[in-house]
Design an enzyme around this catalytic site. Structure first.
Site, short mmCIF file in Angstrom:
data_model
loop_
_atom_site.label_atom_id
_atom_site.label_comp_id
_atom_site.label_asym_id
_atom_site.label_seq_id
_atom_site.Cartn_x
_atom_site.Cartn_y
_atom_site.Cartn_z
CG ASP A 87 65.34 -3.66 131.81
OD1 ASP A 87 65.97 -3.11 131.17
OD2 ASP A 87 64.31 -3.56 132.37
NE ARG A 132 65.55 12.18 124.67
CZ ARG A 132 64.35 11.40 123.94
NH1 ARG A 132 64.18 11.70 122.59
NH2 ARG A 132 63.58 10.54 124.65
CE LYS A 133 72.85 9.41 121.39
NZ LYS A 133 73.20 9.03 120.22
C1 LIG Z 1 58.80 5.99 133.53
C2 LIG Z 1 59.43 5.13 135.15
C3 LIG Z 1 60.51 4.34 135.06
C4 LIG Z 1 60.94 3.94 136.16
C5 LIG Z 1 62.29 2.97 135.68
C6 LIG Z 1 62.85 2.43 137.07
C7 LIG Z 1 64.42 2.02 136.88
C8 LIG Z 1 64.63 1.15 135.48
C9 LIG Z 1 64.29 -0.13 135.40
C10 LIG Z 1 63.59 -0.51 134.32
C11 LIG Z 1 64.11 -0.28 132.98
C12 LIG Z 1 63.10 -0.75 132.02
O1 LIG Z 1 62.95 -1.83 131.88
S1 LIG Z 1 62.50 0.38 130.97
C13 LIG Z 1 61.48 -0.63 130.08
C14 LIG Z 1 62.25 -1.19 128.73
N1 LIG Z 1 62.18 -0.11 127.54
C15 LIG Z 1 61.32 0.60 126.97
O2 LIG Z 1 59.82 -0.10 126.92
C16 LIG Z 1 61.60 1.50 126.04
C17 LIG Z 1 60.99 1.63 124.84
N2 LIG Z 1 61.33 2.61 123.70
C18 LIG Z 1 60.87 3.99 124.06
O3 LIG Z 1 60.17 4.23 124.77
C19 LIG Z 1 61.47 4.85 122.98
O4 LIG Z 1 62.24 4.04 122.03
C20 LIG Z 1 62.77 5.59 123.65
C21 LIG Z 1 61.99 6.65 124.84
C22 LIG Z 1 63.78 4.93 124.40
C23 LIG Z 1 63.34 6.70 122.62
O5 LIG Z 1 62.14 7.06 121.95
P1 LIG Z 1 62.13 8.73 121.65
O6 LIG Z 1 61.91 9.41 122.90
O7 LIG Z 1 61.17 8.93 120.40
O8 LIG Z 1 63.78 8.95 121.17
P2 LIG Z 1 64.57 8.77 119.94
O9 LIG Z 1 64.54 10.18 119.37
O10 LIG Z 1 64.06 7.54 119.30
O11 LIG Z 1 66.06 8.61 120.66
C24 LIG Z 1 66.47 9.57 121.24
C25 LIG Z 1 68.07 9.18 120.99
O12 LIG Z 1 68.47 7.99 121.59
C26 LIG Z 1 68.94 7.07 120.62
N3 LIG Z 1 68.39 5.84 120.65
C27 LIG Z 1 67.11 5.47 121.00
N4 LIG Z 1 66.91 4.26 121.15
C28 LIG Z 1 68.05 3.68 120.78
C29 LIG Z 1 68.61 2.32 120.57
N5 LIG Z 1 67.74 1.15 120.85
N6 LIG Z 1 69.84 2.03 120.28
C30 LIG Z 1 70.77 3.12 120.00
N7 LIG Z 1 70.22 4.42 120.12
C31 LIG Z 1 68.95 4.56 120.58
C32 LIG Z 1 68.34 7.78 119.28
O13 LIG Z 1 69.29 7.63 118.03
C33 LIG Z 1 68.51 9.25 119.50
O14 LIG Z 1 69.86 9.74 119.37
P3 LIG Z 1 70.36 11.05 118.86
O15 LIG Z 1 69.59 11.36 117.65
O16 LIG Z 1 69.61 12.05 119.94
O17 LIG Z 1 71.66 11.21 118.81
#
Ligand SMILES: CCCCCCCCCCCC(=O)SCCNC(=O)CCNC(=O)[C@H](O)C(C)(C)COP(=O)(O)OP(=O)(O)OC[C@H]1O[C@@H](n2cnc3c(N)ncnc32)[C@H](O)[C@@H]1OP(=O)(O)O
Length: 160
Positions: A87, A132-133
């Protein structure tokens, strides 16, 4: 000797996390601040120790060492520890390539048990960018042996 004494002994040990000859150290906290504390924030810890690098083609690599506090199966890494490395490292690879992201989906395949107290390498590649992907692939290995492979779908953060 009690087990806990043995485990804590490695706190004092310097681990060689040096990179390959053509790698340049990468200052991850300078890019993403405190976001990396959970995995790579403690350079003398007993769970993870890490150092990031970039190669000549700007791909992100890391040397990782997993200590006794990352244990799952006896003597080997917990699957969650391996997933946490993926991650961080693959998300960071997207940031290092210029994409401010969070991880939307992470798929990890555990190929072989990863031994504790060994230095392993994490390699990563940004393989596609579609709107955005951002798709990043990665692998954790040591020598010829692959411990885990991952595909990480990163989503750019609007406004960043
Ligand atoms: C800040 C400092 C950090 C600093 C980071 C430092 C280094 C990184 C290391 C740590 C990384 C992490 O752990 S990050 C923490 C873990 N992750 C999280 O907590 C993320 C939680 N999820 C979210 O916040 C949200 O779901 C997002 C931002 C990912 C997406 O939400 P959104 O902005 O409303 O966008 P949304 O329209 O849903 O999605 C945009 C496009 O992506 C696709 N999409 C979205 N999610 C998915 C999915 N799981 N599987 C497939 N496809 C997906 C959608 O179909 C769409 O495609 P299309 O229709 O456009 O084709």
């Amino acid at each position: 000797m009690p087990n806990s004494t043995v485990l804590k002994a490695c706190e004092q040990t310097e681990i060689d996390l040096s990179g390959a000859a053509d790698w340049v150290p990468f200052d991850a906290p300078a890019l993403v601040g405190d976001s990396l504390r959970f995995v790579s924030g403690d350079s003398r810890g007993d769970r993870f120790r890490a150092r990031y690098y970039r190669d000549a083609e700007q791909h992100l690599h890391a040397r990782f060492w997993l200590g006794p506090e990352a244990e799952g199966p006896p003597g080997h890494a917990h699957g969650g520890a391996v997933a946490a490395i993926m991650d961080e490292a693959l998300g960071l690879a997207a940031w290092a390539a210029g994409y401010p992201i969070v991880v939307g989906n992470l798929n990890v395949s555990f190929r072989n048990m990863l031994p504790l107290r060994k230095v392993v390498t994490v390699e990563s590649r940004v393989v596609s960018v579609e709107g955005r992907k951002i798709m990043v692939h990665g692998r954790i290995f040591r020598g010829e042996k692959t411990f885990a492979e991952a595909q990480c779908l990163c989503i750019t953060i609007p406004g960043k």
